[in-house]
Design a protein around this motif. Structure first.
Motif, PDB file in Angstrom:
ATOM      1  N   HIS A   1       0.955  -1.269   0.035  1.00 57.77           N
ATOM      2  CA  HIS A   1       0.083  -0.005   0.027  1.00 57.77           C
ATOM      3  C   HIS A   1       0.800   1.192   0.018  1.00 57.77           C
ATOM      4  O   HIS A   1       0.514   2.186  -0.835  1.00 57.77           O
ATOM      5  N   ASP A   2       1.809   1.265   0.872  1.00 57.61           N
ATOM      6  CA  ASP A   2       3.044   2.329   0.822  1.00 57.61           C
ATOM      7  C   ASP A   2       3.400   2.500  -0.894  1.00 57.61           C
ATOM      8  O   ASP A   2       3.591   3.810  -1.289  1.00 57.61           O
ATOM      9  N   MET A   3       3.758   1.601  -1.281  1.00 56.82           N
ATOM     10  CA  MET A   3       4.249   1.831  -2.827  1.00 56.82           C
ATOM     11  C   MET A   3       3.272   2.032  -3.684  1.00 56.82           C
ATOM     12  O   MET A   3       3.194   3.054  -4.689  1.00 56.82           O
ATOM     13  N   ILE A   4       1.980   1.597  -3.439  1.00 55.03           N
ATOM     14  CA  ILE A   4       0.814   2.081  -4.485  1.00 55.03           C
ATOM     15  C   ILE A   4       0.413   3.497  -4.189  1.00 55.03           C
ATOM     16  O   ILE A   4      -0.034   4.350  -5.049  1.00 55.03           O
ATOM     17  N   ASP A   5       0.505   3.972  -2.921  1.00 52.39           N
ATOM     18  CA  ASP A   5       0.495   5.553  -2.557  1.00 52.39           C
ATOM     19  C   ASP A   5       1.259   6.480  -3.103  1.00 52.39           C
ATOM     20  O   ASP A   5       1.011   7.355  -3.362  1.00 52.39           O
ATOM     21  N   ALA A   6       2.653   5.712  -3.296  1.00 54.59           N
ATOM     22  CA  ALA A   6       3.684   6.466  -3.976  1.00 54.59           C
ATOM     23  C   ALA A   6       3.594   6.550  -5.742  1.00 54.59           C
ATOM     24  O   ALA A   6       4.420   7.392  -6.142  1.00 54.59           O
ATOM     25  N   GLY A   7       2.560   5.755  -5.785  1.00 51.53           N
ATOM     26  CA  GLY A   7       2.697   5.726  -7.555  1.00 51.53           C
ATOM     27  C   GLY A   7       2.779   4.364  -8.074  1.00 51.53           C
ATOM     28  O   GLY A   7       2.831   4.588  -9.484  1.00 51.53           O
ATOM     29  N   LEU A   8       2.724   3.302  -7.583  1.00 52.29           N
ATOM     30  CA  LEU A   8       2.839   2.040  -8.253  1.00 52.29           C
ATOM     31  C   LEU A   8       1.631   1.850  -9.248  1.00 52.29           C
ATOM     32  O   LEU A   8       0.527   2.320  -8.573  1.00 52.29           O
ATOM     33  N   LEU A   9       1.917   1.483 -10.307  1.00 54.79           N
ATOM     34  CA  LEU A   9       0.720   1.407 -11.078  1.00 54.79           C
ATOM     35  C   LEU A   9       0.556  -0.385 -11.516  1.00 54.79           C
ATOM     36  O   LEU A   9      -0.620  -0.148 -11.977  1.00 54.79           O
ATOM     37  N   GLY A  10       1.351  -0.974 -11.316  1.00 54.94           N
ATOM     38  CA  GLY A  10       0.872  -2.501 -11.834  1.00 54.94           C
ATOM     39  C   GLY A  10       1.542  -3.588 -11.123  1.00 54.94           C
ATOM     40  O   GLY A  10       2.513  -3.235 -10.131  1.00 54.94           O
ATOM     41  N   LEU A  11       1.008  -4.660 -10.979  1.00 55.64           N
ATOM     42  CA  LEU A  11       1.580  -5.923 -10.366  1.00 55.64           C
ATOM     43  C   LEU A  11       1.920  -6.995 -11.122  1.00 55.64           C
ATOM     44  O   LEU A  11       0.911  -7.301 -12.141  1.00 55.64           O
ATOM     45  N   GLU A  12       3.009  -7.552 -10.958  1.00 55.57           N
ATOM     46  CA  GLU A  12       3.398  -8.717 -11.995  1.00 55.57           C
ATOM     47  C   GLU A  12       2.700  -9.871 -11.214  1.00 55.57           C
ATOM     48  O   GLU A  12       3.270 -10.726 -10.640  1.00 55.57           O
ATOM     49  N   VAL A  13       1.545 -10.460 -11.813  1.00 56.74           N
ATOM     50  CA  VAL A  13       0.717 -11.467 -11.187  1.00 56.74           C
ATOM     51  C   VAL A  13       1.075 -12.838 -11.537  1.00 56.74           C
ATOM     52  O   VAL A  13       1.290 -13.792 -10.958  1.00 56.74           O
ATOM     53  N   GLU A  14       1.212 -13.005 -13.084  1.00 58.57           N
ATOM     54  CA  GLU A  14       1.223 -14.143 -13.555  1.00 58.57           C
ATOM     55  C   GLU A  14       2.892 -14.514 -13.856  1.00 58.57           C
ATOM     56  O   GLU A  14       3.243 -13.954 -14.746  1.00 58.57           O
ATOM     57  N   HIS A  15       3.374 -15.107 -12.931  1.00 61.41           N
ATOM     58  CA  HIS A  15       4.723 -15.368 -12.881  1.00 61.41           C
ATOM     59  C   HIS A  15       4.978 -16.686 -12.260  1.00 61.41           C
ATOM     60  O   HIS A  15       4.397 -16.947 -11.264  1.00 61.41           O
ATOM     61  N   ARG A  16       5.878 -17.621 -12.551  1.00 61.12           N
ATOM     62  CA  ARG A  16       6.114 -19.019 -12.140  1.00 61.12           C
ATOM     63  C   ARG A  16       6.568 -19.001 -10.649  1.00 61.12           C
ATOM     64  O   ARG A  16       6.081 -19.965 -10.153  1.00 61.12           O
ATOM     65  N   ASP A  17       7.223 -17.734 -10.150  1.00 61.93           N
ATOM     66  CA  ASP A  17       7.480 -17.749  -8.751  1.00 61.93           C
ATOM     67  C   ASP A  17       6.277 -17.617  -7.661  1.00 61.93           C
ATOM     68  O   ASP A  17       6.427 -17.435  -6.532  1.00 61.93           O
ATOM     69  N   ASN A  18       5.253 -16.825  -8.401  1.00 67.78           N
ATOM     70  CA  ASN A  18       4.113 -16.356  -7.455  1.00 67.78           C
ATOM     71  C   ASN A  18       3.338 -17.656  -7.360  1.00 67.78           C
ATOM     72  O   ASN A  18       2.633 -18.288  -8.193  1.00 67.78           O
ATOM     73  N   PRO A  19       2.909 -18.343  -6.040  1.00 68.87           N
ATOM     74  CA  PRO A  19       2.140 -19.305  -5.736  1.00 68.87           C
ATOM     75  C   PRO A  19       0.656 -18.872  -6.316  1.00 68.87           C
ATOM     76  O   PRO A  19       0.375 -17.712  -6.140  1.00 68.87           O
ATOM     77  N   PRO A  20      -0.153 -19.874  -6.287  1.00 68.53           N
ATOM     78  CA  PRO A  20      -1.515 -19.694  -6.597  1.00 68.53           C
ATOM     79  C   PRO A  20      -2.248 -19.140  -5.498  1.00 68.53           C
ATOM     80  O   PRO A  20      -3.131 -18.072  -6.130  1.00 68.53           O
ATOM     81  N   GLU A  21      -2.016 -19.240  -4.287  1.00 70.77           N
ATOM     82  CA  GLU A  21      -2.769 -18.310  -3.430  1.00 70.77           C
ATOM     83  C   GLU A  21      -2.346 -16.816  -3.402  1.00 70.77           C
ATOM     84  O   GLU A  21      -3.152 -15.904  -3.361  1.00 70.77           O
ATOM     85  N   GLY A  22      -1.006 -16.663  -3.674  1.00 74.17           N
ATOM     86  CA  GLY A  22      -0.329 -15.470  -3.809  1.00 74.17           C
ATOM     87  C   GLY A  22      -1.154 -14.827  -5.050  1.00 74.17           C
ATOM     88  O   GLY A  22      -1.414 -13.426  -4.935  1.00 74.17           O
TER      89      GLY A  22
END
Length: 282
Positions: A206-227
């Motif tokens: 949330h701190d990063m989003i408040d600072a201007g973060l625009l996206g999340l890399e969701v589909e990546h082999r190292d992100n587990p399904p629940e994440g």
């Protein structure tokens, strides 16, 4: 469209020169790729030349090494930023110097127990490339000490090893602010990759989003399904776009070009926000 927004050349820790990487993207039938070397934009020019030659769309980018106050590593992808923005350039330059010094100290420690020296590591670093642990891993492989990079990182080069040396990295909130100031588009890379070590608490997101973060890399082999499920909810709640990427490193990792993809809608939002550098879209 096949869009892969996270790849590395040998300007950082990939194994292919930028032009060869673009050719590989064309062979993989990618329509658009991003070059996101660690803390470096030196591969942009040769990649652009190759992209025009092969008719592959190119989004110039970078992956910034960050660290929270609690010492948790964060990787921030940025796209279409001005590579000469003074504030961002200063932080990236500090990080590159710190990586060099850190690598030299790690090799000194390794040399106490293994037949390894700095020349062995340098042989695996392309001219002007950002030095990192993967290059030390490649030297360990060449010396027959480990079988591949994965084994090196799971044993000798793990952050819990006595050979490990930490290095300076910019705070992720400041990094987001600097990328936005440089006209770039910041995206949190593999943000819940628990297999890589500790992940940041929701407050940091949330701190990063408040600072201007625009996206999340969701589909990546190292992100587990629940994440990934949690990231999708967060993206919807905070109005972020979501990407999918390979994090391709050539022969350095098993990741394959195009194994995860970004939607055209997400790319369109990225292009709307990026003002620091023009993309190449044939």
């Amino acid at each position: 469209m096949k869009i892969d927004l996270h790849t590395h050349s040998n300007v950082s820790d990939g194994t292919q020169p930028p032009a060869e990487l673009v050719a590989a993207a064309a062979a993989a039938r990618l329509d658009v790729m991003a070059l996101t070397d660690h803390d470096s934009t030196d591969g942009w020019a040769p990649a652009l030349h190759a992209a025009k030659l092969h008719g592959v769309g190119l989004i110039p980018g970078m992956e910034i090494s960050c660290k929270t106050a609690r010492g948790i590593s964060v990787h921030l992808l940025c796209y279409l930023q001005d590579p000469l923005h003074p504030g961002l350039l200063e932080e990236i330059s500090k990080a590159k110097v710190a990586r060099q010094t850190r690598a030299e100290r790690m090799v000194e420690r390794l040399a106490e127990d293994y037949p390894l020296n700095w020349d062995d590591v340098s042989a695996h670093v392309a001219p002007g490339a950002t030095v990192g642990r993967p290059h030390i891993a490649d030297a360990l492989v060449a010396a027959g000490i480990v079988s591949d990079r994965n084994e090196a990182f799971a044993s000798i080069l793990t952050s819990h090893s006595r050979y490990f040396v930490s290095h300076y990295a910019v705070d992720p909130v400041l990094a987001v602010e600097l990328v936005r100031a440089a006209g770039g588009v910041p995206v949190f890379a593999h943000p819940v990759a628990t297999g890589r070590g500790r992940v940041v608490e929701p407050e940091i997101f949330h701190d990063m989003i408040d600072a201007g973060l625009l996206g999340l890399e969701v589909e990546h082999r190292d992100n587990p399904p629940e994440g990934r499920a949690w990231l999708r909810v967060l993206a919807r709640e905070r109005g972020l776009f979501m990407t999918g990427s390979s994090d391709y490193h050539g022969a350095g990792k098993p990741n394959l070009l195009g194994e995860n993809l970004t939607s055209p809608d997400a790319l369109e939002r990225l292009l709307e926000w990026g003002t620091g550098t023009a993309p190449f879209l044939p």
